[in-house]
Design a protein around this motif. Structure first.
Motif, PDB file in Angstrom:
ATOM      1  N   UNK A 191      -8.846   5.912  -2.226  1.00 23.94           N
ATOM      2  CA  UNK A 191      -7.360   6.780  -2.642  1.00 23.94           C
ATOM      3  C   UNK A 191      -5.838   6.365  -2.967  1.00 23.94           C
ATOM      4  N   UNK A 192      -5.791   4.841  -2.572  1.00 20.43           N
ATOM      5  CA  UNK A 192      -5.190   3.808  -3.648  1.00 20.43           C
ATOM      6  C   UNK A 192      -4.652   4.266  -4.993  1.00 20.43           C
ATOM      7  N   UNK A 193      -6.416   3.947  -5.887  1.00 19.98           N
ATOM      8  CA  UNK A 193      -6.715   4.130  -6.720  1.00 19.98           C
ATOM      9  C   UNK A 193      -5.880   5.536  -7.850  1.00 19.98           C
ATOM     10  N   UNK A 194      -6.038   6.396  -6.867  1.00 16.69           N
ATOM     11  CA  UNK A 194      -6.260   7.478  -7.228  1.00 16.69           C
ATOM     12  C   UNK A 194      -4.307   8.389  -6.875  1.00 16.69           C
ATOM     13  N   UNK A 204     -12.691   1.750   4.783  1.00 16.38           N
ATOM     14  CA  UNK A 204     -12.458   0.768   3.489  1.00 16.38           C
ATOM     15  C   UNK A 204     -12.520   1.442   1.787  1.00 16.38           C
ATOM     16  N   UNK A 205     -13.495   1.840   1.966  1.00 15.05           N
ATOM     17  CA  UNK A 205     -13.800   1.931   0.573  1.00 15.05           C
ATOM     18  C   UNK A 205     -12.624   3.524   0.261  1.00 15.05           C
ATOM     19  N   UNK A 245       0.856  -1.000  -0.303  1.00 15.41           N
ATOM     20  CA  UNK A 245      -0.326   0.581  -0.175  1.00 15.41           C
ATOM     21  C   UNK A 245       1.361   1.445   0.151  1.00 15.41           C
ATOM     22  N   UNK A 246       1.375   1.929   0.973  1.00 19.99           N
ATOM     23  CA  UNK A 246       1.835   3.597   0.905  1.00 19.99           C
ATOM     24  C   UNK A 246       3.440   3.252   1.687  1.00 19.99           C
ATOM     25  N   UNK A 247       4.116   1.764   1.444  1.00 22.64           N
ATOM     26  CA  UNK A 247       5.087   1.069   1.689  1.00 22.64           C
ATOM     27  C   UNK A 247       6.215   2.251   2.970  1.00 22.64           C
ATOM     28  N   UNK A 290      -7.430  14.702  -8.991  1.00 26.88           N
ATOM     29  CA  UNK A 290      -8.386  14.519  -8.549  1.00 26.88           C
ATOM     30  C   UNK A 290      -9.360  15.548  -9.127  1.00 26.88           C
ATOM     31  N   UNK A 291     -10.465  14.999  -9.383  1.00 29.37           N
ATOM     32  CA  UNK A 291     -11.511  15.924  -9.505  1.00 29.37           C
ATOM     33  C   UNK A 291     -12.346  16.199  -8.323  1.00 29.37           C
TER      34      UNK A 291
END
Length: 217
Positions: free
Chosen positions: A160-163, A154-155, A90-92, A168-169
């Motif tokens: 956040x991960x996907x973008x 979690x959503x 994820x963020x490593x 971002x809009x």
């Protein structure tokens, strides 16, 4: 910061630290490596904002039931999200609050399991400690589960991960902050209020406060 507010927050923080020490399984509980990792992460300090909000809402209308287990439960759940956020997938992140993150201090598999265990333990704690108040226990469990599920916290993490590293809009940015951050802050306030018998108006005020606090946070 106002001195009285600073002192109140410090008192809340000290209270939750004591609750964590009392209510989490001892580090030597078998398997010791797992329970040591759980305590390592939960005892890492921090501002304890979520349990402090829970205490503050409780203090508006105190009741006979002790809110400490609920405060520890929400901090356990929050800590699980931090452990998983830090993972290499994820963020490593190698550091959390100025010291090695859980997967660095232990190993990645232990960190995954420690996060899983803290997530589960948060609900175990609510069910066990409020068994004498079944209506309250049901509400607290439902509120925390709703706030932390796939359509909320979690959503928000997923989007956040996907973008990451993408422009971002406003709608996507708002969704992330509404859910990754505001959902759990709102849950903390509503859980604290639930120890009394709040009106629908009071619940809505807490909902609004948590929402706007989360967006500003």
């Amino acid at each position: 910061m106002n001195l009285a507010l600073k002192e109140k927050l410090e008192a809340y923080r000290a209270r939750v630290e004591s609750g964590i020490d009392q209510l989490l399984p001892h580090a030597k509980t078998r398997p010791a490596r797992l329970h040591t990792a759980m305590r390592y992460s939960v005892e890492a300090g921090g501002k304890r904002i979520r349990p402090s909000l829970l205490f503050a809402a409780y203090d508006l209308f105190p009741s006979e039931a002790d809110p400490i287990a609920a405060a520890v439960a929400i901090e356990c759940l929050h800590t699980y999200t931090l452990i998983h956020d830090d993972l290499p997938s994820i963020d490593d992140s190698e550091l959390r609050r100025g010291r090695p993150s859980c997967h660095v201090q232990f190993d990645e598999a232990t960190a995954v399991l420690a996060g899983d265990a803290l997530l589960t333990y948060s609900f175990q704690l609510l069910a066990r400690e409020y068994s004498d108040h079944p209506t309250l226990a049901t509400y607290l469990i439902a509120e925390l589960a709703e706030a932390s599920g796939s359509e909320r916290l979690i959503g928000g993490q997923q989007e956040d991960i996907e973008n990451e590293a993408k422009p971002l809009d406003a709608s996507t940015l708002r969704f992330i902050h509404e859910n990754k951050t505001a959902a759990l802050l709102t849950a903390a306030l509503k859980m604290g209020l639930a120890f009394s018998q709040p009106s629908e108006t009071e619940i809505q005020h807490m909902q609004d406060a948590g929402y706007h606090l989360g967006l500003s946070f």
